[in-house]
Design a protein around this motif. Structure first.
Motif, PDB file in Angstrom:
ATOM      1  N   VAL A 101       0.850  -1.183   0.000  1.00  0.00           N
ATOM      2  CA  VAL A 101       0.000   0.000   0.000  1.00  0.00           C
ATOM      3  C   VAL A 101       0.883   1.230   0.000  1.00  0.00           C
ATOM      4  N   SER A 102       0.411   2.246  -0.683  1.00  0.00           N
ATOM      5  CA  SER A 102       1.178   3.473  -0.835  1.00  0.00           C
ATOM      6  C   SER A 102       0.398   4.646  -0.281  1.00  0.00           C
ATOM      7  N   CYS A 103       1.138   5.648   0.120  1.00  0.00           N
ATOM      8  CA  CYS A 103       0.534   6.877   0.630  1.00  0.00           C
ATOM      9  C   CYS A 103       1.212   8.033  -0.087  1.00  0.00           C
ATOM     10  N   SER A 108       7.505  15.349   8.188  1.00  0.00           N
ATOM     11  CA  SER A 108       6.388  14.704   8.866  1.00  0.00           C
ATOM     12  C   SER A 108       6.686  13.258   9.234  1.00  0.00           C
ATOM     13  N   VAL A 109       6.267  12.884  10.415  1.00  0.00           N
ATOM     14  CA  VAL A 109       6.194  11.463  10.762  1.00  0.00           C
ATOM     15  C   VAL A 109       5.004  10.890   9.999  1.00  0.00           C
ATOM     16  N   ILE A 110       5.168   9.729   9.413  1.00  0.00           N
ATOM     17  CA  ILE A 110       4.064   9.080   8.729  1.00  0.00           C
ATOM     18  C   ILE A 110       3.750   7.755   9.413  1.00  0.00           C
ATOM     19  N   GLY A 111       2.508   7.567   9.709  1.00  0.00           N
ATOM     20  CA  GLY A 111       2.073   6.332  10.337  1.00  0.00           C
ATOM     21  C   GLY A 111       1.036   5.618   9.487  1.00  0.00           C
ATOM     22  N   TRP A 112       1.002   4.317   9.631  1.00  0.00           N
ATOM     23  CA  TRP A 112      -0.071   3.503   9.045  1.00  0.00           C
ATOM     24  C   TRP A 112      -0.913   2.938  10.182  1.00  0.00           C
ATOM     25  N   PHE A 113      -2.198   3.068  10.032  1.00  0.00           N
ATOM     26  CA  PHE A 113      -3.155   2.524  10.983  1.00  0.00           C
ATOM     27  C   PHE A 113      -4.121   1.639  10.205  1.00  0.00           C
ATOM     28  N   ARG A 114      -4.854   0.810  10.912  1.00  0.00           N
ATOM     29  CA  ARG A 114      -5.855  -0.012  10.237  1.00  0.00           C
ATOM     30  C   ARG A 114      -7.066  -0.172  11.143  1.00  0.00           C
ATOM     31  N   GLN A 115      -8.185  -0.390  10.499  1.00  0.00           N
ATOM     32  CA  GLN A 115      -9.419  -0.602  11.244  1.00  0.00           C
ATOM     33  C   GLN A 115     -10.189  -1.735  10.587  1.00  0.00           C
ATOM     34  N   ALA A 116     -10.328  -2.809  11.322  1.00  0.00           N
ATOM     35  CA  ALA A 116     -11.110  -3.942  10.845  1.00  0.00           C
ATOM     36  C   ALA A 116     -12.580  -3.702  11.170  1.00  0.00           C
ATOM     37  N   THR A 157      -6.797  -8.272   7.534  1.00  0.00           N
ATOM     38  CA  THR A 157      -7.891  -7.662   6.779  1.00  0.00           C
ATOM     39  C   THR A 157      -8.416  -6.430   7.506  1.00  0.00           C
ATOM     40  N   ALA A 158      -8.416  -5.311   6.809  1.00  0.00           N
ATOM     41  CA  ALA A 158      -8.835  -4.040   7.410  1.00  0.00           C
ATOM     42  C   ALA A 158      -8.764  -2.949   6.357  1.00  0.00           C
ATOM     43  N   VAL A 159      -9.295  -1.798   6.715  1.00  0.00           N
ATOM     44  CA  VAL A 159      -9.036  -0.589   5.944  1.00  0.00           C
ATOM     45  C   VAL A 159      -7.770   0.029   6.508  1.00  0.00           C
ATOM     46  N   TYR A 160      -6.827   0.295   5.640  1.00  0.00           N
ATOM     47  CA  TYR A 160      -5.543   0.849   6.046  1.00  0.00           C
ATOM     48  C   TYR A 160      -5.507   2.341   5.753  1.00  0.00           C
ATOM     49  N   TYR A 161      -5.102   3.098   6.760  1.00  0.00           N
ATOM     50  CA  TYR A 161      -5.031   4.551   6.653  1.00  0.00           C
ATOM     51  C   TYR A 161      -3.598   5.014   6.873  1.00  0.00           C
ATOM     52  N   CYS A 162      -3.171   5.999   6.091  1.00  0.00           N
ATOM     53  CA  CYS A 162      -1.915   6.657   6.405  1.00  0.00           C
ATOM     54  C   CYS A 162      -2.224   8.003   7.051  1.00  0.00           C
ATOM     55  N   ALA A 163      -1.303   8.430   7.880  1.00  0.00           N
ATOM     56  CA  ALA A 163      -1.504   9.660   8.624  1.00  0.00           C
ATOM     57  C   ALA A 163      -0.168  10.372   8.778  1.00  0.00           C
ATOM     58  N   ALA A 164      -0.229  11.684   8.884  1.00  0.00           N
ATOM     59  CA  ALA A 164       0.980  12.490   9.017  1.00  0.00           C
ATOM     60  C   ALA A 164       0.944  13.286  10.312  1.00  0.00           C
ATOM     61  N   PRO A 224      -2.467  14.753  12.973  1.00  0.00           N
ATOM     62  CA  PRO A 224      -3.597  15.601  12.601  1.00  0.00           C
ATOM     63  C   PRO A 224      -4.092  15.408  11.164  1.00  0.00           C
ATOM     64  N   TYR A 225      -3.289  14.765  10.318  1.00  0.00           N
ATOM     65  CA  TYR A 225      -3.651  14.633   8.914  1.00  0.00           C
ATOM     66  C   TYR A 225      -3.832  13.156   8.563  1.00  0.00           C
ATOM     67  N   TRP A 226      -4.951  12.861   7.894  1.00  0.00           N
ATOM     68  CA  TRP A 226      -5.293  11.485   7.574  1.00  0.00           C
ATOM     69  C   TRP A 226      -5.711  11.343   6.121  1.00  0.00           C
ATOM     70  N   GLY A 227      -5.357  10.211   5.526  1.00  0.00           N
ATOM     71  CA  GLY A 227      -5.826   9.875   4.199  1.00  0.00           C
ATOM     72  C   GLY A 227      -7.171   9.166   4.280  1.00  0.00           C
ATOM     73  N   GLN A 228      -7.721   8.807   3.147  1.00  0.00           N
ATOM     74  CA  GLN A 228      -9.069   8.261   3.098  1.00  0.00           C
ATOM     75  C   GLN A 228      -9.136   6.755   3.333  1.00  0.00           C
ATOM     76  N   GLY A 229      -8.037   6.045   3.304  1.00  0.00           N
ATOM     77  CA  GLY A 229      -8.040   4.613   3.574  1.00  0.00           C
ATOM     78  C   GLY A 229      -8.117   3.771   2.324  1.00  0.00           C
ATOM     79  N   THR A 230      -7.538   2.578   2.414  1.00  0.00           N
ATOM     80  CA  THR A 230      -7.602   1.618   1.316  1.00  0.00           C
ATOM     81  C   THR A 230      -7.848   0.236   1.910  1.00  0.00           C
TER      82      THR A 230
END
Length: 126
Positions: A19-21, A31-39, A90-97, A114-120
């Protein structure tokens, strides 16, 4: 910073996905970039983070040795290479800055981003 995650899809157990951001904004390089996920039905959880220098990374225990986070500041992009995938990934993966103070900062808490992408969506079939 505006973020857009992409590259999710369907994989079999043991397979791989990346996955790319993609980011816009002049502060991406600091910026610090993090990946989060939500099942489905679960709370969002931290997966991995990388400092703006790229020298420091941090992973959730359950993905260590399977996932690799990397960044290319020249391309304003961060990547999460996911190998040996499991159905529980399995989840929606989000990147954040997040705003870094030093080149080695990494953040684990979602509230520090404070900044989030839309998820994949990433789906791993058993």
């Amino acid at each position: 910073v505006q973020l857009q995650a992409s590259g999710g899809g369907l994989a079999q157990t043991g397979g791989s996905l990346r996955v790319s951001c993609a980011a816009s904004g002049r502060t991406f390089g600091r910026s610090v970039i993090g990946w989060f996920r939500q099942a489905l039905g679960k709370e969002r959880e931290f997966v991995a983070a990388i400092s703006w220098s790229g020298a420091n990374t941090y992973y959730k225990d359950s993905v260590k040795g399977r996932f690799t986070i990397s960044r290319d500041n020249a391309k304003n992009s961060v990547y999460l290479q996911m190998n040996s995938l499991k159905p529980e990934d399995t989840a929606v993966y989000y990147c954040a800055a997040g705003v870094a103070v030093t080149g080695n900062d990494v953040f684990l808490q979602g509230g520090l981003y404070p900044y989030w992408g839309q998820g994949t969506q990433v789906t791993v079939s058993s």
